[in-house]
Design an enzyme around this catalytic site. Structure first.
Site, PDB file in Angstrom:
ATOM      1  N   CYS A  89     -26.768  52.993  21.673  1.00  0.00           N
ATOM      2  CA  CYS A  89     -26.185  52.254  22.800  1.00  0.00           C
ATOM      3  C   CYS A  89     -25.935  53.300  23.884  1.00  0.00           C
ATOM      4  O   CYS A  89     -25.382  54.375  23.607  1.00  0.00           O
ATOM      5  CB  CYS A  89     -24.872  51.596  22.384  1.00  0.00           C
ATOM      6  SG  CYS A  89     -23.933  50.934  23.792  1.00  0.00           S
TER       7      CYS A  89
ATOM      8  N   CYS B 248     -30.687  50.135  28.561  1.00  0.00           N
ATOM      9  CA  CYS B 248     -29.829  49.321  27.685  1.00  0.00           C
ATOM     10  C   CYS B 248     -30.610  48.998  26.423  1.00  0.00           C
ATOM     11  O   CYS B 248     -31.660  48.350  26.472  1.00  0.00           O
ATOM     12  CB  CYS B 248     -29.438  48.034  28.416  1.00  0.00           C
ATOM     13  SG  CYS B 248     -28.464  46.902  27.416  1.00  0.00           S
TER      14      CYS B 248
HETATM   15  N1  DGL Z   1     -25.251  49.968  26.905  1.00  0.00           N
HETATM   16  C1  DGL Z   1     -25.821  48.866  26.245  1.00  0.00           C
HETATM   17  C2  DGL Z   1     -26.743  49.248  25.127  1.00  0.00           C
HETATM   18  O1  DGL Z   1     -27.351  50.295  25.190  1.00  0.00           O
HETATM   19  C3  DGL Z   1     -24.998  47.623  26.019  1.00  0.00           C
HETATM   20  C4  DGL Z   1     -23.577  47.734  25.668  1.00  0.00           C
HETATM   21  C5  DGL Z   1     -22.905  46.396  25.763  1.00  0.00           C
HETATM   22  O2  DGL Z   1     -22.811  45.886  26.887  1.00  0.00           O
HETATM   23  O3  DGL Z   1     -22.517  45.835  24.736  1.00  0.00           O
HETATM   24  O4  DGL Z   1     -26.936  48.510  24.196  1.00  0.00           O
END
Ligand code: DGL
Length: 268
Positions: A185, A75
């Site tokens: 993301c 993440c």
């Molecule tokens: N998948 C996550 C990232 O890489 C977070 C996405 C989210 O929950 O807003 O930032």
């Protein structure tokens, strides 16, 4: 348990980190993996930094209780906001999500690299900081995409509901002259075909999950904890809500007979 057999932990706000898990499984097929998707509290991108820190600590406590040998944060948002604070709070190596700058700068000829990410990651300028430290010539074009992670969570991977915000987010990047773009993301590689439909002629896309997998391999080797078993590793997918939907999205990337799903909650 033999320290090499202990699982690797990977986590995200929801299903996004599965894009990292799929790359890890390609490079490290013998590693056991426990994945946590915090689907109950998703999306992280519009939460406060204090909330992200609390959620990250909840998940790391769960990982510690499951005797992991290493955690790879799947993440960007948790990496940008919480990594520096929590990295010394756990008794195992903690790897923050790769930013993909190295790969992108090898591809880019203009040295103008776009980053599509959540609001919180963009507000943190985390890719810009990493790029400046690597090569001051690189210009990072930042583009927040607040609607996308939630659409992916809901399994909306095609159609106008996702194309409309995508058009809005890609237009300024196309106008900027960037020739390379990073998925900042981990949810966004689920939408790679749509990103490419809108900008594939002029922009090459980089999924940093590959760099992340290489970095994980390096740490496992350096610490002497690479799993040397000839057996395929297990993959346990734990979600804080809607485990069935998590499993369904996982099956877009990983054969369904290669993982189990369960619902978990944190006691704190
Ligand atoms: N998948 C996550 C990232 O890489 C977070 C996405 C989210 O929950 O807003 O930032």
């Amino acid at each position: 348990m033999n320290s090499k057999d202990r699982p690797i932990g990977v986590f995200d706000s929801g299903v996004g980190g599965l894009t990292v898990v799929s790359k890890l499984r390609m490079l490290l097929p013998h590693e056991n993996i426990i994945y946590v998707g915090d689907t109950k509290r998703n999306p992280y991108g519009s939460r406060t930094p204090e909330e992200i820190l609390t959620y990250t600590r909840d998940i790391l406590r769960f990982m510690t209780a499951h005797d992991v040998k290493l955690v790879a944060i799947g993440c960007n948002t948790a990496t940008a906001v919480a990594y520096d604070t929590v990295k010394n709070e756990v008794p195992y190596p903690l790897i923050g999500m790769s930013r993909g700058i190295r790969t992108a700068s090898e591809i880019s000829t203009t040295k103008k690299i776009a980053v599509f990410a959540t609001d919180l990651t963009i507000a943190n300028h985390s890719h810009r900081k990493v790029a400046a430290a690597m090569d001051p010539q690189i210009e990072i074009v930042e583009q927040a995409c607040p609607a996308l992670a939630n659409l992916v969570e809901r399994g909306i991977l095609s159609g106008e509901e996702v194309m409309a915000p995508l058009r809005q987010y890609t237009a300024p990047v196309l106008a900027s002259g960037a020739d390379t773009a990073i998925f900042g993301c981990t949810h966004f590689p689920f939408l790679q075909p749509l990103f490419e439909e809108l900008c594939g002629d002029t922009i090459a896309f980089v999924d940093p999950a590959h760099e992340m997998a290489l970095q994980t391999l390096e740490v496992l080797k350096k610490d002497g904890i690479l799993n040397t078993s000839p057996e395929p590793g297990y993959l346990k997918l734990c979600f804080t809500a809607e485990a069935a939907r998590g499993g369904l999205l996982a099956s877009h990337l990983i054969p369904a007979n290669e993982f189990t799903t369960e619902t978990i909650s944190f006691t704190s």
